[in-house]
Design a protein around this motif. Sequence first.
Motif, PDB file in Angstrom:
ATOM      1  N   ARG A   1    -100.998 -67.699  17.751  1.00 32.82           N
ATOM      2  CA  ARG A   1     -99.577 -68.026  17.629  1.00 32.82           C
ATOM      3  C   ARG A   1     -98.736 -66.807  17.274  1.00 32.82           C
ATOM      4  O   ARG A   1     -97.586 -66.688  17.712  1.00 32.82           O
ATOM      5  CB  ARG A   1     -99.400 -69.119  16.562  1.00 32.82           C
ATOM      6  CG  ARG A   1     -97.946 -69.502  16.286  1.00 32.82           C
ATOM      7  CD  ARG A   1     -97.360 -70.274  17.445  1.00 32.82           C
ATOM      8  NE  ARG A   1     -97.704 -71.672  17.441  1.00 32.82           N
ATOM      9  CZ  ARG A   1     -97.582 -72.484  18.483  1.00 32.82           C
ATOM     10  NH1 ARG A   1     -97.124 -72.004  19.645  1.00 32.82           N
ATOM     11  NH2 ARG A   1     -97.904 -73.758  18.417  1.00 32.82           N
ATOM     12  N   GLU A   2     -99.296 -65.899  16.452  1.00 35.56           N
ATOM     13  CA  GLU A   2     -98.528 -64.752  15.975  1.00 35.56           C
ATOM     14  C   GLU A   2     -99.057 -63.458  16.582  1.00 35.56           C
ATOM     15  O   GLU A   2    -100.269 -63.278  16.744  1.00 35.56           O
ATOM     16  CB  GLU A   2     -98.566 -64.674  14.453  1.00 35.56           C
ATOM     17  CG  GLU A   2     -97.951 -65.894  13.766  1.00 35.56           C
ATOM     18  CD  GLU A   2     -97.847 -65.718  12.259  1.00 35.56           C
ATOM     19  OE1 GLU A   2     -98.205 -64.625  11.751  1.00 35.56           O
ATOM     20  OE2 GLU A   2     -97.417 -66.668  11.574  1.00 35.56           O
TER      21      GLU A   2
ATOM     22  N   ILE B   1     -96.987 -73.016  27.835  1.00 39.51           N
ATOM     23  CA  ILE B   1     -96.866 -74.321  28.481  1.00 39.51           C
ATOM     24  C   ILE B   1     -97.433 -74.164  29.891  1.00 39.51           C
ATOM     25  O   ILE B   1     -96.865 -73.423  30.708  1.00 39.51           O
ATOM     26  CB  ILE B   1     -95.406 -74.792  28.528  1.00 39.51           C
ATOM     27  CG1 ILE B   1     -94.830 -74.891  27.102  1.00 39.51           C
ATOM     28  CG2 ILE B   1     -95.292 -76.132  29.250  1.00 39.51           C
ATOM     29  CD1 ILE B   1     -93.349 -75.214  27.059  1.00 39.51           C
TER      30      ILE B   1
ATOM     31  N   LYS C   1     -91.808 -79.725  27.860  1.00 37.73           N
ATOM     32  CA  LYS C   1     -92.864 -80.634  27.418  1.00 37.73           C
ATOM     33  C   LYS C   1     -92.637 -82.040  27.959  1.00 37.73           C
ATOM     34  O   LYS C   1     -93.591 -82.795  28.133  1.00 37.73           O
ATOM     35  CB  LYS C   1     -92.924 -80.660  25.893  1.00 37.73           C
ATOM     36  CG  LYS C   1     -93.475 -79.377  25.277  1.00 37.73           C
ATOM     37  CD  LYS C   1     -94.902 -79.076  25.733  1.00 37.73           C
ATOM     38  CE  LYS C   1     -95.893 -80.093  25.222  1.00 37.73           C
ATOM     39  NZ  LYS C   1     -97.292 -79.754  25.628  1.00 37.73           N
TER      40      LYS C   1
ATOM     41  N   GLY D   1     -95.975 -69.102  22.325  1.00 39.96           N
ATOM     42  CA  GLY D   1     -96.397 -70.423  22.748  1.00 39.96           C
ATOM     43  C   GLY D   1     -96.606 -70.425  24.245  1.00 39.96           C
ATOM     44  O   GLY D   1     -96.039 -69.587  24.962  1.00 39.96           O
TER      45      GLY D   1
ATOM     46  N   VAL E   1     -96.202 -77.449  21.646  1.00 40.50           N
ATOM     47  CA  VAL E   1     -96.360 -76.210  22.408  1.00 40.50           C
ATOM     48  C   VAL E   1     -97.517 -75.439  21.786  1.00 40.50           C
ATOM     49  O   VAL E   1     -97.421 -74.974  20.645  1.00 40.50           O
ATOM     50  CB  VAL E   1     -95.066 -75.364  22.383  1.00 40.50           C
ATOM     51  CG1 VAL E   1     -95.282 -74.047  23.124  1.00 40.50           C
ATOM     52  CG2 VAL E   1     -93.916 -76.144  22.998  1.00 40.50           C
ATOM     53  N   THR E   2     -98.599 -75.302  22.515  1.00 39.29           N
ATOM     54  CA  THR E   2     -99.804 -74.702  21.962  1.00 39.29           C
ATOM     55  C   THR E   2     -99.700 -73.182  21.937  1.00 39.29           C
ATOM     56  O   THR E   2     -98.889 -72.576  22.634  1.00 39.29           O
ATOM     57  CB  THR E   2    -101.036 -75.110  22.773  1.00 39.29           C
ATOM     58  OG1 THR E   2    -100.858 -74.689  24.128  1.00 39.29           O
ATOM     59  CG2 THR E   2    -101.225 -76.616  22.730  1.00 39.29           C
ATOM     60  N   ALA E   3    -100.539 -72.571  21.122  1.00 42.68           N
ATOM     61  CA  ALA E   3    -100.629 -71.113  21.081  1.00 42.68           C
ATOM     62  C   ALA E   3    -101.498 -70.625  22.229  1.00 42.68           C
ATOM     63  O   ALA E   3    -102.447 -71.310  22.642  1.00 42.68           O
ATOM     64  CB  ALA E   3    -101.225 -70.664  19.752  1.00 42.68           C
TER      65      ALA E   3
ATOM     66  N   ALA F   1     -88.061 -75.447  25.660  1.00 41.23           N
ATOM     67  CA  ALA F   1     -89.464 -75.808  25.426  1.00 41.23           C
ATOM     68  C   ALA F   1     -89.620 -77.320  25.334  1.00 41.23           C
ATOM     69  O   ALA F   1     -90.571 -77.897  25.891  1.00 41.23           O
ATOM     70  CB  ALA F   1     -89.970 -75.131  24.156  1.00 41.23           C
TER      71      ALA F   1
ATOM     72  N   LEU G   1     -92.384 -75.319  17.142  1.00 37.49           N
ATOM     73  CA  LEU G   1     -93.287 -75.281  18.301  1.00 37.49           C
ATOM     74  C   LEU G   1     -94.473 -76.216  18.089  1.00 37.49           C
ATOM     75  O   LEU G   1     -94.882 -76.928  19.020  1.00 37.49           O
ATOM     76  CB  LEU G   1     -93.767 -73.848  18.547  1.00 37.49           C
ATOM     77  CG  LEU G   1     -92.710 -72.849  19.031  1.00 37.49           C
ATOM     78  CD1 LEU G   1     -93.303 -71.451  19.120  1.00 37.49           C
ATOM     79  CD2 LEU G   1     -92.129 -73.262  20.388  1.00 37.49           C
ATOM     80  N   ASP G   2     -95.017 -76.221  16.877  1.00 34.70           N
ATOM     81  CA  ASP G   2     -96.122 -77.133  16.574  1.00 34.70           C
ATOM     82  C   ASP G   2     -95.690 -78.584  16.772  1.00 34.70           C
ATOM     83  O   ASP G   2     -96.414 -79.391  17.364  1.00 34.70           O
ATOM     84  CB  ASP G   2     -96.605 -76.934  15.142  1.00 34.70           C
ATOM     85  CG  ASP G   2     -97.368 -75.624  14.945  1.00 34.70           C
ATOM     86  OD1 ASP G   2     -97.776 -75.002  15.953  1.00 34.70           O
ATOM     87  OD2 ASP G   2     -97.547 -75.226  13.773  1.00 34.70           O
TER      88      ASP G   2
ATOM     89  N   ILE H   1     -92.322 -71.559  14.107  1.00 36.60           N
ATOM     90  CA  ILE H   1     -93.705 -72.003  14.322  1.00 36.60           C
ATOM     91  C   ILE H   1     -93.816 -73.508  14.101  1.00 36.60           C
ATOM     92  O   ILE H   1     -94.461 -74.231  14.877  1.00 36.60           O
ATOM     93  CB  ILE H   1     -94.656 -71.235  13.395  1.00 36.60           C
ATOM     94  CG1 ILE H   1     -94.754 -69.772  13.851  1.00 36.60           C
ATOM     95  CG2 ILE H   1     -96.044 -71.887  13.367  1.00 36.60           C
ATOM     96  CD1 ILE H   1     -95.525 -68.877  12.891  1.00 36.60           C
TER      97      ILE H   1
END
Length: 319
Positions: free
Chosen positions: A87-88, A113, A161, A111, A80-82, A157, A75-76, A72
């Motif tokens: 997110r979970e 994109i 981005k 996540g 990379v947004t939820a 990822a 990704l943050d 997590i």
Amino acid sequence: MRHLRLAALSPLAAALLLAACSTGEPAVAPSAPQPSAMHAQLLEDVRILAADEMQGRDTGAPGGALARAYIIGRLDALGVTAPPVGREQPWEMQGRTREGPKTFNGVNVLGVIPGTRVTDKYIVVTAHYDHVGVNDGQVFNGADDNASGVATMLALAADLKREAPEHSVLIVALDGEERGLLGARHFVEAPPVPLASIAMNLNFDMTARAETDGKLWVTGTYQHPTFRPLLEAVPANGAVALAFGKDTPQDTGDDNWVNSSDHAAFHRADVPFLYLGVNYHPDYHRPSDDFATITPSVFISATELSIASFRALDRGLNR
């Protein structure tokens, strides 16, 4: 062989957890890193996820939670947004153990994109972050199975981005694969987007140890032959090349990988899939599957080949 450490987290593990959960300065610079930095991050992701402090990343265990917090945090940091569902993605399912059935509480990490051309269709990229934990006092770190696949997914990822994909992409770190594909099964039963909007699943499981035969195997083109021409044009990277197979009726037993990992749950739900992974090696599902067994240049080549494969599929899919 290692023996089980104390359940209390070491200072290193505590620092990793704090870093993963931090919402302060990102761990990865927002500007595009040089290839050497990208490679260093790839190897660092595997090293951390396969550390003894993770205690084999078993589903529902403290080590699994520590690995999840690290993913997590990565990704943050990558931005990379939820997705709207969060997110979970927690779940509770009955799975398998050496002692018999057991109820597991696991958590998938999500996540998203956005795509630039086909925004309403998703490529779901998956890699399971769990492993088998501690058995008979020995830590099974699972560096190749599947810290490597998670690290490859995080590298993809980061690449997406820097240069946005044409299709929207769901990045999914799945839990409970070793206990019966539990996280993948829950994902397709309660998907964050309609199943009809998923163009395909691309699953990474064991991407590091391609030196066994020099191949990163692509399973699923027998079931979905339109994918094969898109990947046949992808050139080898260093000592690693794509190979197609382990998915025909003639491939039997351990040589048929159609149902061998999380992509099987998508296949059973009639979602097109491809599986990328290396062949079996002597450290598979043994305590010796450690970071030190990975040849960095081979793993880097396999990951770059995986990213090139995604790009070819993303460009070639019409919808």
